[in-house]
Design a protein around this motif. Structure first.
Motif, PDB file in Angstrom:
ATOM      1  N   ARG A  19      -1.823   1.064  -4.079  1.00 30.54           N
ATOM      2  CA  ARG A  19      -1.248   0.646  -5.360  1.00 30.54           C
ATOM      3  C   ARG A  19      -0.835  -0.823  -5.317  1.00 30.54           C
ATOM      4  NH1 ARG A  19       2.995   5.054  -7.523  1.00 30.54           N
ATOM      5  NH2 ARG A  19       2.952   3.589  -9.285  1.00 30.54           N
ATOM      6  N   LEU A  20      -0.246  -1.238  -4.195  1.00 29.55           N
ATOM      7  CA  LEU A  20       0.140  -2.643  -4.074  1.00 29.55           C
ATOM      8  C   LEU A  20      -1.082  -3.560  -4.083  1.00 29.55           C
ATOM      9  CD1 LEU A  20       3.008  -2.509  -1.418  1.00 29.55           C
ATOM     10  CD2 LEU A  20       3.213  -2.811  -3.888  1.00 29.55           C
ATOM     11  N   ILE A  21      -2.164  -3.126  -3.424  1.00 34.31           N
ATOM     12  CA  ILE A  21      -3.394  -3.930  -3.438  1.00 34.31           C
ATOM     13  C   ILE A  21      -3.972  -3.994  -4.849  1.00 34.31           C
ATOM     14  CG2 ILE A  21      -5.775  -3.995  -2.610  1.00 34.31           C
ATOM     15  CD1 ILE A  21      -4.771  -2.847   0.030  1.00 34.31           C
ATOM     16  N   GLU A  22      -3.921  -2.859  -5.557  1.00 33.63           N
ATOM     17  CA  GLU A  22      -4.415  -2.858  -6.943  1.00 33.63           C
ATOM     18  C   GLU A  22      -3.563  -3.787  -7.810  1.00 33.63           C
ATOM     19  OE1 GLU A  22      -5.325   0.344 -10.573  1.00 33.63           O
ATOM     20  OE2 GLU A  22      -4.420   0.992  -8.673  1.00 33.63           O
ATOM     21  N   LEU A  26       8.112  -8.811  -3.264  1.00 37.67           N
ATOM     22  CA  LEU A  26       8.690  -9.051  -1.948  1.00 37.67           C
ATOM     23  C   LEU A  26       8.862  -7.728  -1.198  1.00 37.67           C
ATOM     24  CD1 LEU A  26      11.420 -11.676  -2.878  1.00 37.67           C
ATOM     25  CD2 LEU A  26       9.217 -12.107  -1.794  1.00 37.67           C
ATOM     26  N   PRO A  27       8.569  -7.695   0.107  1.00 37.83           N
ATOM     27  CA  PRO A  27       8.706  -6.440   0.865  1.00 37.83           C
ATOM     28  C   PRO A  27      10.170  -6.089   1.101  1.00 37.83           C
ATOM     29  CG  PRO A  27       8.083  -8.239   2.318  1.00 37.83           C
ATOM     30  CD  PRO A  27       8.028  -8.796   0.921  1.00 37.83           C
ATOM     31  N   VAL A  28      10.448  -4.787   1.100  1.00 38.15           N
ATOM     32  CA  VAL A  28      11.781  -4.253   1.379  1.00 38.15           C
ATOM     33  C   VAL A  28      11.652  -3.290   2.554  1.00 38.15           C
ATOM     34  CG1 VAL A  28      13.706  -2.906   0.485  1.00 38.15           C
ATOM     35  CG2 VAL A  28      12.518  -4.519  -1.014  1.00 38.15           C
ATOM     36  N   GLY A  64       7.020   2.972 -12.202  1.00 35.20           N
ATOM     37  CA  GLY A  64       5.886   2.470 -11.440  1.00 35.20           C
ATOM     38  C   GLY A  64       6.121   1.131 -10.797  1.00 35.20           C
ATOM     39  N   ARG A  65       7.388   0.705 -10.675  1.00 36.31           N
ATOM     40  CA  ARG A  65       7.702  -0.576 -10.059  1.00 36.31           C
ATOM     41  C   ARG A  65       8.201  -0.359  -8.634  1.00 36.31           C
ATOM     42  NH1 ARG A  65       9.988  -1.278 -15.298  1.00 36.31           N
ATOM     43  NH2 ARG A  65      11.974  -0.543 -14.450  1.00 36.31           N
ATOM     44  N   PRO A  66       7.745  -1.180  -7.687  1.00 37.48           N
ATOM     45  CA  PRO A  66       8.273  -1.072  -6.317  1.00 37.48           C
ATOM     46  C   PRO A  66       9.698  -1.611  -6.242  1.00 37.48           C
ATOM     47  CG  PRO A  66       6.724  -2.889  -6.486  1.00 37.48           C
ATOM     48  CD  PRO A  66       6.668  -2.171  -7.809  1.00 37.48           C
TER      49      PRO A  66
END
Length: 256
Positions: free
Chosen positions: A95-98, A122-124, A140-142
């Motif tokens: 999903r992040l790559i998409e 940004l990574p958590v 649908g948000r990280p």
């Protein structure tokens, strides 16, 4: 008949002695199948020699099989949990790559533009697993904040970076614009060269006209001076002519 009977009696005696010897040997060397289990337990290296030892060995193997089965079940559950964890993380990275390519359609930069999804976050780090947290909320948000770019919005704040495809389209549009501007610059340079040639030709003409003007002014000055000299010379000649005539009259010439 007596000899045959004696022979048979002798054979029966021999067979009887043989059977007795076998019976005594069997009794003396009977197997220990029904012996009780020794106090120290069965010798594992010698193998089972009695039914009690076989039963003890079978019970031990059953317990080992139960322990192995339980360990196998626990290992299977652990493997399935790890496989599910791996699948979830693969889906999260997918999903992040998409999002990185096409942008997050559920997290838009411009609500009026459905193709302006945020592309990078940004990574958590998850404190439990010490890995990147790849969970998403209901929208649908990280969990990480969106990465900001250099473009500034109407409010003066930096806008998040869109997906890579949007950046590629923007770069392609910029490249086309640069090509048009380069072509326009080349046309303007050619026009500049043409105008520069016209300016140089005009300057040459101006220099030539200035030279001609200076020459004409010098000639005019010369002619003006020459006319003044002629006038003065004529007056001098006329004055000398009158003087000469007066002298001639004084000398007696009637009509000099």
């Amino acid at each position: 008949m007596t000899a045959i009977g004696k022979l048979l009696a002798f054979l029966i005696l021999v067979v009887g002695l043989t059977m007795m010897t076998w019976a005594v040997g069997v009794y003396a060397q009977r197997p220990a199948w029904f012996n009780p289990l020794p106090e120290g337990g069965a010798d594992k290296g010698a193998g089972a020699a009695s039914y009690a030892e076989l039963k003890a060995e079978i019970d031990s193997l059953n317990e080992a099989a139960k322990a192995a089965s339980g360990l196998w079940g626990d290992s299977l559950k652990s493997l399935e949990a790890h496989e599910q964890f791996r699948a979830n993380r693969r889906n999260g990275y997918a999903r992040l790559i998409e999002y990185a390519h096409k942008g997050n359609p559920k997290d838009l930069i411009d609500p009026a533009n459905p193709k302006s999804g945020k592309g990078f976050y940004l990574p958590v780090v998850d404190p439990r697993t010490r890995l990147y947290d790849l969970t998403f909320d209901a929208a649908g948000r990280p969990k990480g904040e969106a990465v900001l770019g250099s473009e500034v919005g109407p409010d003066g704040k930096a806008l998040p970076l869109p997906g890579l495809d949007a950046l590629t389209n923007s770069v392609a549009a910029d490249a086309q614009r640069i090509e048009l501007l380069t072509k326009e610059i080349a046309d303007q340079r050619r026009l500049f060269d043409t105008l520069s040639a016209d300016v140089l030709a005009t300057e040459k003409r101006l220099v030539a006209m200035n030279t001609i003007r200076d020459s004409v002014q010098a000639e005019l000055f010369f002619l003006s001076t020459f006319e003044v000299n002629v006038f003065e010379t004529r007056e001098t000649v006329l004055r000398r002519d009158r003087q000469l005539r007066d002298q001639l009259k004084r000398l007696g010439v009637s009509n000099p």
